[in-house]
Design a protein around this motif. Structure first.
Motif, PDB file in Angstrom:
ATOM      1  N   PRO A   1     -65.756-127.854  33.750  1.00  0.00           N
ATOM      2  CA  PRO A   1     -65.956-128.646  32.525  1.00  0.00           C
ATOM      3  C   PRO A   1     -66.824-129.868  32.788  1.00  0.00           C
TER       4      PRO A   1
ATOM      5  N   ARG B   1     -57.832-127.595  38.827  1.00  0.00           N
ATOM      6  CA  ARG B   1     -58.947-126.823  38.271  1.00  0.00           C
ATOM      7  C   ARG B   1     -59.500-125.837  39.299  1.00  0.00           C
TER       8      ARG B   1
ATOM      9  N   ASP C   1     -59.601-127.251  31.204  1.00  0.00           N
ATOM     10  CA  ASP C   1     -60.024-128.577  31.664  1.00  0.00           C
ATOM     11  C   ASP C   1     -58.769-129.412  31.922  1.00  0.00           C
TER      12      ASP C   1
ATOM     13  N   PRO D   1     -59.342-136.354  35.327  1.00  0.00           N
ATOM     14  CA  PRO D   1     -59.548-134.933  35.640  1.00  0.00           C
ATOM     15  C   PRO D   1     -58.791-134.525  36.902  1.00  0.00           C
TER      16      PRO D   1
END
Length: 480
Positions: A127, A106, A55, A101
């Motif tokens: 996530p 990712r 994450d 994020p």
């Protein structure tokens, strides 16, 4: 340091071929596959853990970390970025670090995992976004409002959201705990308890919501004083006792855990709550049944803790004797002795503590005397389980031997037989060794009295003594 992924699936396939074919060439292929390594790209690894990020989040300093790693860094008291050493703002510490994020990294990591799927690398799941303090407060407010107006369905829906979020991550759980989840759940349980029937049977429409609340509540332990006060209300404890008597396994387990949380508090209301619990019809029987027919070790330990507080707190004399008398009549003494035979350390300590409390009454001492295993088990537990178990064992032996002997005017053959049994199973040597290795002052006094009493019978019964010196070969002696 470079972390690597082994080509697991290729190795397994090669090993299967080796087993089927048995050729030396396949064996060499398996060996070469096993040593072949796949290197993780450096920008996919967390600077803290050096593992593949699951994450990835970016701080205001521009450095990307794995969310779990950076949150542990902040929770440990660190106030700077691990890489740049730049200080973090106070605002980021109120609700954790400002973690944005990093979706680009990712997706790149997920694509890399898919490309190397043949090497045994599984794609990391997308996530979930951690719960925010505002979301946590909204859910808890909904639980409070629905319970106050008796809306069972609305409360259960909010509880389902709460359960789902705390199962996702430890961070979500801490967020709810910080924003008063324990108090909100305790208050909700109290509200529905007040609307239930005052009889020993719960209102059927409330049983499900009670079970749902109790399924989440243990996750919020330890509770604060306000939460314990609400959960320890007479109506709430009546409902928990009813669930312990007629509920399902999970409801019985969670109920006894909640009651343990109430009676184990250190505030001034503990004594009143223990007495109120003991006065509820069927409470002592329900607790006894959980010890007699264990659901799980956690429930057994909680039941023993509650029983310990009931038998050792400073009740009015008649109240304590009533509680102990009822437990003895149900057969708790013999049950405790059976439990001690092969109990683990934690259960052993708690069972000895309860037995020590029961032996504060003459009925408890006489009942313990009638059990043929009690002396041998108490001597066995000396210096073998823990310091606490040793202190309880000495205290019980002291009560069984010296206290009883002082209460009768003439010689008691039962006491003489008990002394002989203590000597026969090696109690004199263990007690003497206990003085040498050290113990508390109170335990030392009781041990000395026991040794004086045993010494009077030692000459006559010296041939009955038996002890294996190997029992103490690993015992630490701090006085040397």
């Amino acid at each position: 340091m470079i972390s690597s992924w082994r080509r697991l699936r290729a190795v397994r396939r090669a090993q299967k071929v080796v087993l089927m074919v048995g050729s030396s060439e396949q064996e060499e292929a398996a060996t070469s596959d096993q040593t072949e390594l796949l290197t993780i790209p450096s920008h996919f690894r967390c600077p803290i853990s050096l593992d593949l990020m699951k994450d990835p989040v970016t701080l205001s300093t521009g450095i990307t970390y794995d969310r779990e790693s950076i949150e542990k860094w902040i929770e440990s008291g660190n106030r700077t970025c691990p890489v740049t050493k730049q200080p973090l703002t106070i605002r980021s510490l109120d609700v954790g670090p400002i973690c944005i994020p990093n979706h680009a990294i990712r997706r790149m990591i997920q694509d890399w995992c898919v490309e190397n799927h043949s090497f045994g690398i599984e794609r990391i799941p997308t996530p979930r976004i951690p719960v925010s303090p505002m979301d946590a407060s909204d859910i808890l407010n909904n639980i409070a409002s629905t319970s106050s107006r008796g809306d069972r369905q609305g409360c259960v829906q909010s509880l389902a959201k709460l359960k789902s979020l705390i199962r996702e991550s430890e961070r979500n759980k801490r967020c709810f705990v910080t924003h008063g989840a324990g108090t909100a759940l305790s208050s909700a349980f109290k509200d529905f308890s007040n609307s239930s029937s005052s009889s020993s049977l719960l209102h059927e429409s409330n049983v499900f919501v009670f079970e749902e609340i109790l399924s989440v509540l243990p996750s919020m332990f330890p509770l604060n004083e306000d939460a314990r006060s609400q959960l320890g209300s007479p109506a709430a404890m009546h409902c928990m006792v009813s669930l312990m008597r007629s509920g399902g396994l999970s409801a019985r387990r969670n109920s006894v855990l909640a009651l343990k949380e109430i009676v184990s508090s250190s505030d001034s209301s503990r004594r009143n709550q223990v007495e109120a619990l003991a006065a509820i019809d069927g409470a002592l029987e329900a607790i006894y049944e959980l010890i007699k027919e264990p659901i799980c070790p956690t429930a057994t330990k909680a039941s023993l803790v509650i029983t310990y507080h009931m038998t050792t707190l400073t009740h009015p004399t008649h109240a304590k004797e009533r509680i102990i008398t009822r437990f003895v009549e149900m057969g708790l003494v013999n049950l405790l002795v059976e439990t001690l035979i092969d109990a683990d350390k934690s259960i052993c300590e708690k069972a000895l503590g309860v037995l020590n409390g029961i032996c504060n009454t003459e009925l408890g001492i006489h009942t313990a005397y009638d059990n043929s295993l009690v002396i041998a088990i108490l001597v066995k537990k000396l210096l073998r389980v823990s310091d606490l178990a040793t202190e309880f064992s000495v205290s019980i032996l002291w009560k069984l031997l010296t206290t009883r002997k002082s209460r009768i005017n003439e010689n008691d053959e039962g006491v003489d037989q008990a002394l002989a049994e203590v000597l026969q199973v090696g109690g004199f040597q263990k007690l003497l060794l206990l003085l040498q290795v050290g113990c508390s002052e109170r335990t030392k006094e009781k041990t000395s009295e026991l040794l004086k009493l045993l010494n009077l019978h030692r000459e006559r019964l010296e041939r009955l003594e038996c002890i294996d010196s190997q029992d103490y070969k690993d015992l630490k002696r701090p006085f040397l």
